[in-house]
Motif scaffolding. Structure first.
Motif, PDB file in Angstrom:
ATOM      1  N   PHE A 156      -2.824   1.058   9.170  1.00 38.73           N
ATOM      2  CA  PHE A 156      -2.459   2.403   8.733  1.00 38.73           C
ATOM      3  C   PHE A 156      -2.258   3.351   9.915  1.00 38.73           C
ATOM      4  CE2 PHE A 156      -4.502   0.663   4.893  1.00 38.73           C
ATOM      5  CZ  PHE A 156      -3.437   0.813   4.021  1.00 38.73           C
ATOM      6  N   HIS A 159      -7.124   0.737  -0.289  1.00 36.59           N
ATOM      7  CA  HIS A 159      -6.428   0.500   0.968  1.00 36.59           C
ATOM      8  C   HIS A 159      -7.281  -0.261   1.983  1.00 36.59           C
ATOM      9  CE1 HIS A 159      -3.128   3.811   0.500  1.00 36.59           C
ATOM     10  NE2 HIS A 159      -3.128   2.917  -0.482  1.00 36.59           N
ATOM     11  N   ALA A 219       0.860  -1.190   0.000  1.00 34.38           N
ATOM     12  CA  ALA A 219       0.000   0.000   0.000  1.00 34.38           C
ATOM     13  C   ALA A 219       0.893   1.235   0.000  1.00 34.38           C
ATOM     14  CB  ALA A 219      -0.921   0.010   1.214  1.00 34.38           C
ATOM     15  N   GLU A 262       1.306   5.471   0.185  1.00 35.14           N
ATOM     16  CA  GLU A 262       0.678   6.710   0.646  1.00 35.14           C
ATOM     17  C   GLU A 262       1.611   7.883   0.376  1.00 35.14           C
ATOM     18  OE1 GLU A 262      -1.426   5.967   4.715  1.00 35.14           O
ATOM     19  OE2 GLU A 262       0.314   4.644   4.612  1.00 35.14           O
ATOM     20  N   GLU A 290      -6.377  -2.945   5.159  1.00 32.43           N
ATOM     21  CA  GLU A 290      -6.938  -2.750   6.501  1.00 32.43           C
ATOM     22  C   GLU A 290      -7.725  -3.976   6.946  1.00 32.43           C
ATOM     23  OE1 GLU A 290      -7.554  -0.807  10.079  1.00 32.43           O
ATOM     24  OE2 GLU A 290      -6.317  -0.104   8.398  1.00 32.43           O
TER      25      GLU A 290
END
Length: 234
Positions: A218, A207, A58, A60, A211
């Motif tokens: 996160f 995302h 993932a 970010e 999770e």
């Protein structure tokens, strides 16, 4: 025919010698077969693999940090499998991950160390969750057998999850291809032997998938202590 009769006659006259030659041949053959089995066993070495179908990444965007623009945080959930075909148990001392980066040389980041998972990895369908194995991290969720301690018995295979987090910017950012980010996973044994496996880790667009696999992931990686900070070397 005379030649054959001569051979038969010689064998009949030298029975003891023929028996010695026969047993010598059998002994040499047995030695070679034993040596072959021994070498075959010794040449079987432990191997490491990355389960690319279950591993995920993932990404970010973090913006400016410490005056450096376009920082990026990449969280890698890696399922690492170790096969031990030998006749002796092995013990994994630690794992490390190298990521392919935008910079052309060197093409791999320095080793990233794993960080502790915030919760057990799980696969959820509806209201039913099945906990999965992970390396080293202990949790109250699920049985203790789901935590792999690094010891792998003879002729056994173990597979579990690890998490790696990197923070980088500029040409130190991970190099992303259409099918994911190339990585190189290493496992160091207590004997000093290093196992290595390469793979391409898919990057999640959603995302919520990550999770659902690791609840709280996160929020956990927002803490900079979980980061492997990648910066240009002077």
């Amino acid at each position: 025919m005379d030649y054959l009769k001569t051979i038969i006659a010689w064998i009949e006259l030298h029975g003891v010698t023929v028996d010695l030659i026969k047993w010598l041949f059998v002994g040499i053959l047995a030695w070679f077969l034993g040596a072959f089995r021994f070498l075959k066993t010794k040449l079987k070495r432990p191997t490491l693999e990355v389960e690319s179908l279950t591993s995920r990444c993932a990404i970010e965007e973090l913006g400016d940090i410490d005056g450096n623009p376009a920082n990026l945080r990449a969280t890698f959930l890696i399922e690492a499998g170790v096969n031990n075909p030998t006749t002796e148990p092995i013990v994994i001392r630690d794992f490390s991950l190298h990521i392919r980066r935008l910079k052309k040389w060197p093409i791999w980041h320095d080793a990233l160390n794993p960080t502790t998972l915030p919760s057990r990895v799980r696969h959820t369908v509806g209201d039913i969750s099945r906990y999965l194995k992970n390396w080293f991290s202990n949790f109250s969720e699920g049985p203790e057998s789901l935590t792999l301690n690094g010891r792998i018995e003879s002729r056994d295979f173990q597979s579990g999850f690890l998490i790696f987090v990197s923070a980088s910017w500029g040409n130190m950012r991970p190099k992303k291809f259409d099918n994911g980010i190339p990585v190189k996973l290493k496992a160091r044994l207590t004997t000093g032997e290093m196992l290595c496996a390469k793979s391409i880790i898919p990057v999640l667009e959603d995302h919520s998938v990550m999770e659902s696999l690791v609840p709280g992931i996160f929020e956990h990686v927002e803490n900079p202590s979980t980061w492997n900070i990648i910066r240009e070397k002077s």
